[in-house]
Design a protein around this motif. Structure first.
Motif, PDB file in Angstrom:
ATOM      1  N   THR A   1      -4.750   4.044   8.102  1.00 40.45           N
ATOM      2  CA  THR A   1      -4.196   5.348   8.488  1.00 40.45           C
ATOM      3  C   THR A   1      -4.020   6.309   7.318  1.00 40.45           C
ATOM      4  N   ASN A   2      -4.105   5.826   6.090  1.00 42.00           N
ATOM      5  CA  ASN A   2      -3.772   6.645   4.930  1.00 42.00           C
ATOM      6  C   ASN A   2      -4.651   6.263   3.727  1.00 42.00           C
ATOM      7  N   PRO A   3      -5.982   6.330   3.861  1.00 44.32           N
ATOM      8  CA  PRO A   3      -6.836   5.789   2.802  1.00 44.32           C
ATOM      9  C   PRO A   3      -6.839   6.573   1.489  1.00 44.32           C
ATOM     10  N   ASP A   4      -6.715   7.877   1.533  1.00 50.90           N
ATOM     11  CA  ASP A   4      -6.890   8.681   0.322  1.00 50.90           C
ATOM     12  C   ASP A   4      -5.920   8.339  -0.805  1.00 50.90           C
ATOM     13  N   PRO A   5      -4.596   8.360  -0.569  1.00 47.88           N
ATOM     14  CA  PRO A   5      -3.692   8.028  -1.672  1.00 47.88           C
ATOM     15  C   PRO A   5      -3.832   6.585  -2.142  1.00 47.88           C
ATOM     16  N   MET A   6      -4.192   5.693  -1.230  1.00 42.52           N
ATOM     17  CA  MET A   6      -4.343   4.293  -1.633  1.00 42.52           C
ATOM     18  C   MET A   6      -5.566   4.112  -2.519  1.00 42.52           C
ATOM     19  N   ILE A   7      -6.657   4.786  -2.200  1.00 41.92           N
ATOM     20  CA  ILE A   7      -7.857   4.693  -3.039  1.00 41.92           C
ATOM     21  C   ILE A   7      -7.543   5.247  -4.423  1.00 41.92           C
ATOM     22  N   ASP A   8      -6.757   6.299  -4.478  1.00 42.78           N
ATOM     23  CA  ASP A   8      -6.438   6.922  -5.758  1.00 42.78           C
ATOM     24  C   ASP A   8      -5.501   6.086  -6.621  1.00 42.78           C
ATOM     25  N   LYS A   9      -4.730   5.179  -6.010  1.00 46.77           N
ATOM     26  CA  LYS A   9      -3.724   4.427  -6.763  1.00 46.77           C
ATOM     27  C   LYS A   9      -4.012   2.943  -6.907  1.00 46.77           C
ATOM     28  N   ASP A  10      -4.744   2.350  -6.008  1.00 44.40           N
ATOM     29  CA  ASP A  10      -4.935   0.903  -5.995  1.00 44.40           C
ATOM     30  C   ASP A  10      -6.122   0.513  -6.875  1.00 44.40           C
ATOM     31  N   PRO A  11      -5.879  -0.246  -7.946  1.00 38.76           N
ATOM     32  CA  PRO A  11      -6.974  -0.626  -8.849  1.00 38.76           C
ATOM     33  C   PRO A  11      -8.070  -1.440  -8.150  1.00 38.76           C
ATOM     34  N   GLU A  12      -7.701  -2.295  -7.187  1.00 33.62           N
ATOM     35  CA  GLU A  12      -8.711  -3.078  -6.477  1.00 33.62           C
ATOM     36  C   GLU A  12      -9.586  -2.174  -5.597  1.00 33.62           C
TER      37      GLU A  12
ATOM     38  N   GLY B   1       0.825  -1.196   0.000  1.00 31.89           N
ATOM     39  CA  GLY B   1       0.000   0.000   0.000  1.00 31.89           C
ATOM     40  C   GLY B   1       0.859   1.245   0.000  1.00 31.89           C
ATOM     41  N   GLU B   2       0.308   2.317   0.498  1.00 35.21           N
ATOM     42  CA  GLU B   2       0.996   3.601   0.518  1.00 35.21           C
ATOM     43  C   GLU B   2       0.941   4.141   1.931  1.00 35.21           C
ATOM     44  N   GLY B   3       2.091   4.350   2.537  1.00 33.12           N
ATOM     45  CA  GLY B   3       2.146   4.863   3.895  1.00 33.12           C
ATOM     46  C   GLY B   3       3.452   4.477   4.554  1.00 33.12           C
ATOM     47  N   LYS B   4       3.512   4.650   5.858  1.00 26.14           N
ATOM     48  CA  LYS B   4       4.769   4.462   6.571  1.00 26.14           C
ATOM     49  C   LYS B   4       5.052   3.024   6.992  1.00 26.14           C
ATOM     50  N   TYR B   5       4.058   2.154   6.944  1.00 28.29           N
ATOM     51  CA  TYR B   5       4.267   0.777   7.394  1.00 28.29           C
ATOM     52  C   TYR B   5       4.949  -0.040   6.305  1.00 28.29           C
ATOM     53  N   GLU B   6       6.110  -0.604   6.637  1.00 26.50           N
ATOM     54  CA  GLU B   6       6.856  -1.406   5.662  1.00 26.50           C
ATOM     55  C   GLU B   6       7.032  -2.846   6.093  1.00 26.50           C
ATOM     56  N   ASN B   7       7.447  -3.081   7.321  1.00 29.50           N
ATOM     57  CA  ASN B   7       7.665  -4.435   7.837  1.00 29.50           C
ATOM     58  C   ASN B   7       6.985  -4.558   9.186  1.00 29.50           C
ATOM     59  N   VAL B   8       5.861  -5.246   9.212  1.00 29.64           N
ATOM     60  CA  VAL B   8       5.090  -5.394  10.440  1.00 29.64           C
ATOM     61  C   VAL B   8       5.201  -6.843  10.903  1.00 29.64           C
ATOM     62  N   ASP B   9       5.654  -7.037  12.130  1.00 25.94           N
ATOM     63  CA  ASP B   9       5.751  -8.368  12.715  1.00 25.94           C
ATOM     64  C   ASP B   9       4.614  -8.528  13.716  1.00 25.94           C
ATOM     65  N   LEU B  10       3.662  -9.380  13.398  1.00 25.66           N
ATOM     66  CA  LEU B  10       2.490  -9.560  14.245  1.00 25.66           C
ATOM     67  C   LEU B  10       2.675 -10.628  15.318  1.00 25.66           C
TER      68      LEU B  10
ATOM     69  N   GLN C   1     -10.188   0.971  -6.218  1.00 29.33           N
ATOM     70  CA  GLN C   1     -11.017   1.742  -7.141  1.00 29.33           C
ATOM     71  C   GLN C   1     -12.211   0.915  -7.613  1.00 29.33           C
ATOM     72  N   ALA C   2     -11.991  -0.385  -7.834  1.00 28.59           N
ATOM     73  CA  ALA C   2     -13.098  -1.266  -8.214  1.00 28.59           C
ATOM     74  C   ALA C   2     -14.089  -1.403  -7.057  1.00 28.59           C
ATOM     75  N   GLN C   3     -13.575  -1.484  -5.830  1.00 23.93           N
ATOM     76  CA  GLN C   3     -14.428  -1.568  -4.650  1.00 23.93           C
ATOM     77  C   GLN C   3     -15.263  -0.288  -4.504  1.00 23.93           C
ATOM     78  N   LEU C   4     -14.642   0.848  -4.807  1.00 24.54           N
ATOM     79  CA  LEU C   4     -15.349   2.127  -4.753  1.00 24.54           C
ATOM     80  C   LEU C   4     -16.511   2.152  -5.744  1.00 24.54           C
ATOM     81  N   GLU C   5     -16.312   1.538  -6.894  1.00 22.44           N
ATOM     82  CA  GLU C   5     -17.392   1.456  -7.884  1.00 22.44           C
ATOM     83  C   GLU C   5     -18.576   0.659  -7.335  1.00 22.44           C
ATOM     84  N   LEU C   6     -18.300  -0.362  -6.518  1.00 22.05           N
ATOM     85  CA  LEU C   6     -19.366  -1.174  -5.932  1.00 22.05           C
ATOM     86  C   LEU C   6     -20.046  -0.475  -4.755  1.00 22.05           C
ATOM     87  N   CYS C   7     -19.219   0.101  -3.885  1.00 18.13           N
ATOM     88  CA  CYS C   7     -19.750   0.685  -2.652  1.00 18.13           C
ATOM     89  C   CYS C   7     -20.284   2.101  -2.840  1.00 18.13           C
TER      90      CYS C   7
END
Length: 161
Positions: free
Chosen positions: A114-125, A52-61, A127-133
């Motif tokens: 934490t960072n939905p706006d740039p991800m919605i603008d760039k992620d094709p999936e 995605g787009e944001g500050k999280y790169e390597n998350v250990d759960l 954007q497709a979800q936005l078309e449905l919702c």
């Protein structure tokens, strides 16, 4: 003559109150974010669909569920998320959360929360979800701790023990 005046007044109000679909999506974004998002949209080639787009790169759960974080996440989600999302795979306003931690990486989920706006603008999936919702996910100003709590609640929902 009075009927014609009334009809014209109703017509004028209808036109002035209506919004195009584009304008409706912008209701959730302040103008400074709109400008920033437009600028970021032009560089979609750098978007990583796994992270995605944001500050999280390597998350250990960790392998097991953190029950305290999950409980806190349930509280945060109850306030900020569940009015639009169900815990099943059923769509409410937004998509249901069931299976999201199996489909998406922790980095992607945290970055989207934490960072939905740039991800919605760039992620094709997305954007497709936005078309449905038909409703753009608003930025809920969720901080890092709340995002991690919500993620743990999502993991609990998906059967992590």
């Amino acid at each position: 003559m009075t009927k014609l005046t009334l009809l014209l007044a109703v017509f004028a109000l209808t036109i002035s109150c209506g919004k195009s679909k584009k304008e409706e999506g912008e209701d959730f974004m302040p103008s400074s974010t709109t400008e920033q998002t437009t600028e970021q949209t032009t560089d979609a080639s750098s978007y990583d669909p796994k992270r995605g787009e944001g500050k999280y790169e390597n998350v250990d759960l960790g392998a097991s569920l953190d029950k305290e974080l999950a409980a806190a996440g349930e509280n945060v989600a109850g306030v900020k998320c569940t009015s639009c999302h169900k815990m099943t795979d059923e769509r409410l306003v937004g998509p249901g959360w069931k299976g999201v931690t199996e489909r998406r990486t922790p980095e992607w989920i945290l970055n989207f929360i934490t960072n939905p706006d740039p991800m919605i603008d760039k992620d094709p999936e997305l954007q497709a979800q936005l078309e449905l919702c038909l409703v753009r996910m608003p930025n809920q100003s969720i901080n890092d701790d709340e995002a991690r709590q919500i993620l743990e609640y999502m993991r609990k929902n998906d059967g992590v023990n």
